[in-house]
Design a protein around this motif. Sequence first.
Motif, PDB file in Angstrom:
ATOM      1  N   UNK A 159     -11.164 -14.424  -5.201  1.00 56.29           N
ATOM      2  CA  UNK A 159     -11.071 -13.123  -5.857  1.00 56.29           C
ATOM      3  C   UNK A 159      -9.634 -12.845  -6.282  1.00 56.29           C
ATOM      4  N   UNK A 160      -9.481 -12.459  -7.535  1.00 57.22           N
ATOM      5  CA  UNK A 160      -8.192 -12.006  -8.066  1.00 57.22           C
ATOM      6  C   UNK A 160      -8.344 -10.530  -8.410  1.00 57.22           C
ATOM      7  N   UNK A 161      -7.463  -9.698  -7.867  1.00 59.22           N
ATOM      8  CA  UNK A 161      -7.514  -8.262  -8.125  1.00 59.22           C
ATOM      9  C   UNK A 161      -6.424  -7.881  -9.117  1.00 59.22           C
ATOM     10  N   UNK A 162      -6.791  -7.079 -10.099  1.00 57.25           N
ATOM     11  CA  UNK A 162      -5.836  -6.534 -11.074  1.00 57.25           C
ATOM     12  C   UNK A 162      -5.697  -5.047 -10.784  1.00 57.25           C
ATOM     13  N   UNK A 163      -4.486  -4.585 -10.569  1.00 57.73           N
ATOM     14  CA  UNK A 163      -4.230  -3.176 -10.221  1.00 57.73           C
ATOM     15  C   UNK A 163      -2.983  -2.656 -10.906  1.00 57.73           C
ATOM     16  N   UNK A 164      -2.918  -1.330 -11.055  1.00 65.16           N
ATOM     17  CA  UNK A 164      -1.717  -0.662 -11.554  1.00 65.16           C
ATOM     18  C   UNK A 164      -1.071   0.166 -10.453  1.00 65.16           C
ATOM     19  N   UNK A 165      -1.800   0.383  -9.352  1.00 61.65           N
ATOM     20  CA  UNK A 165      -1.306   1.189  -8.244  1.00 61.65           C
ATOM     21  C   UNK A 165      -0.718   0.270  -7.167  1.00 61.65           C
ATOM     22  N   UNK A 166       0.559   0.460  -6.775  1.00 63.42           N
ATOM     23  CA  UNK A 166       1.169  -0.473  -5.816  1.00 63.42           C
ATOM     24  C   UNK A 166       0.508  -0.478  -4.455  1.00 63.42           C
ATOM     25  N   UNK A 167       0.045   0.681  -3.978  1.00 66.67           N
ATOM     26  CA  UNK A 167      -0.588   0.711  -2.665  1.00 66.67           C
ATOM     27  C   UNK A 167      -1.918  -0.038  -2.664  1.00 66.67           C
ATOM     28  N   UNK A 168      -2.700   0.168  -3.706  1.00 70.53           N
ATOM     29  CA  UNK A 168      -3.973  -0.551  -3.785  1.00 70.53           C
ATOM     30  C   UNK A 168      -3.749  -2.041  -3.963  1.00 70.53           C
ATOM     31  N   UNK A 169      -2.723  -2.408  -4.717  1.00 65.64           N
ATOM     32  CA  UNK A 169      -2.414  -3.831  -4.888  1.00 65.64           C
ATOM     33  C   UNK A 169      -2.033  -4.458  -3.555  1.00 65.64           C
ATOM     34  N   UNK A 170      -1.218  -3.742  -2.766  1.00 64.63           N
ATOM     35  CA  UNK A 170      -0.843  -4.240  -1.439  1.00 64.63           C
ATOM     36  C   UNK A 170      -2.057  -4.344  -0.523  1.00 64.63           C
ATOM     37  N   UNK A 171      -2.939  -3.354  -0.606  1.00 62.29           N
ATOM     38  CA  UNK A 171      -4.147  -3.378   0.212  1.00 62.29           C
ATOM     39  C   UNK A 171      -5.000  -4.594  -0.148  1.00 62.29           C
ATOM     40  N   UNK A 172      -5.146  -4.878  -1.452  1.00 67.22           N
ATOM     41  CA  UNK A 172      -5.919  -6.040  -1.882  1.00 67.22           C
ATOM     42  C   UNK A 172      -5.294  -7.331  -1.357  1.00 67.22           C
ATOM     43  N   UNK A 173      -3.967  -7.403  -1.413  1.00 66.45           N
ATOM     44  CA  UNK A 173      -3.261  -8.587  -0.923  1.00 66.45           C
ATOM     45  C   UNK A 173      -3.505  -8.776   0.568  1.00 66.45           C
ATOM     46  N   UNK A 174      -3.405  -7.668   1.336  1.00 67.22           N
ATOM     47  CA  UNK A 174      -3.572  -7.764   2.781  1.00 67.22           C
ATOM     48  C   UNK A 174      -5.033  -7.943   3.181  1.00 67.22           C
ATOM     49  N   UNK A 175      -5.949  -7.662   2.252  1.00 66.15           N
ATOM     50  CA  UNK A 175      -7.363  -7.953   2.486  1.00 66.15           C
ATOM     51  C   UNK A 175      -7.691  -9.412   2.186  1.00 66.15           C
TER      52      UNK A 175
END
Length: 415
Positions: A233-249
Amino acid sequence: MTTSRIADPSLAPSGANKIRWAWQYMPVLSLLAKKYRDEKPLVGCRLVACLHLEAKTACLLRTLKELGAEVVAAGSNPLSTQDDVCAALVEEGVHVFSRRGMTSEEYFDSLRDALRGGADVLIDDGCDLVAMVHEEFPELIPRIRGGCEETTTGVKRLRALDREGRLQFPMIAVNDAYSKYLFDNRYGTGQSVLDALLRTTNLLIAGRTVVVAGYGWCGKGVATRARGMGATVVVVEVDPHRALEALMDGHHVAPMMEAARLGDVFVTVTGNTRVIRGEHMAVMKDGAILANAGHFDVEISIPDLEGLSERWESFRPNVRTYVLKDGRHLHLLGEGRLVNLAAGDGHPVEIMDLSFAVQLLSALYIWTTRLAPGVSNVPEELDLQVGRLKLESLGIALDELTEEQRLYLDSWKED
């Protein structure tokens, strides 16, 4: 005045069977129907709804009618309407204006027809009904006590309308209730999107790279289910917190331009416009699959896709294969509309039992309580009531705080 307009009344028996199946797995709505059936608290209420017209929604509409309301329904998406369910609803006395495959013009005409008799309470899915009242039917506003909105996109539009000082009646943000977004947005969207992908393409998810645009509650659900089926899964985000959450998930995170080169399957879940554009399509793999799980069909730029293409073909239902000028093929599911409903049956029944229970209680609250214009949250006691009823239906009991524990939590002292 036309009381209903549907595709084929003779389809009612098939729709009735679908509704009976769904009702078996909606214990919370059943408990609420049993509680209020004799009281009939909605007598005198003309309730106009713009919702996805399929079996689970039919259970909500029937319950509202059983509690005394005159119920009028229009479909909130031309490809999510199930004609047999509409026929069954009309047979039971619900006024329905919808058919599968409506043009955009027919869609908005159906909303107009639903509103022409007036309204006391609105139930909306995407804010189109509320927007139309404000833009085309302002004379109805004095009668309207308020309404409910169940989608992330719709709540965003309502809040924008409210910020401009233009929202003329109270609207309850059902989407923001815990009983809705924690389960509907995450588990419902996650399962139903993957179900639509599987039944539409009949392809393997394991080993593929799935790009999820947006890591809100819906995006988290899609990413979790795709990863659980063996995808990268590759996540595309504009929000830094959500991007970090996706990375840590445990997901990869990248901008769309980079992800476009990697993905086999793309799912947009942002509520925004032109998330996948021509420059992204220009670098995608041959055979990439494009699906949208946001409310409106604007997240994947279809004009850009058409501009890159020589023609499109259809080899399977709900799949358009665009043949690009350079010879590559991109597959668009459900015409870029909400894929889990345009190309599937939508959220699981048990999930919508929770969401529609919140809708029912919120509609009752709006009808019986005078609120100021604006966007309001679902009252906490109603939200908790839905959770308790669901646990009760499963035979699960909650623990309780002791008096000592209550005092401890209310105090600033340690002893």
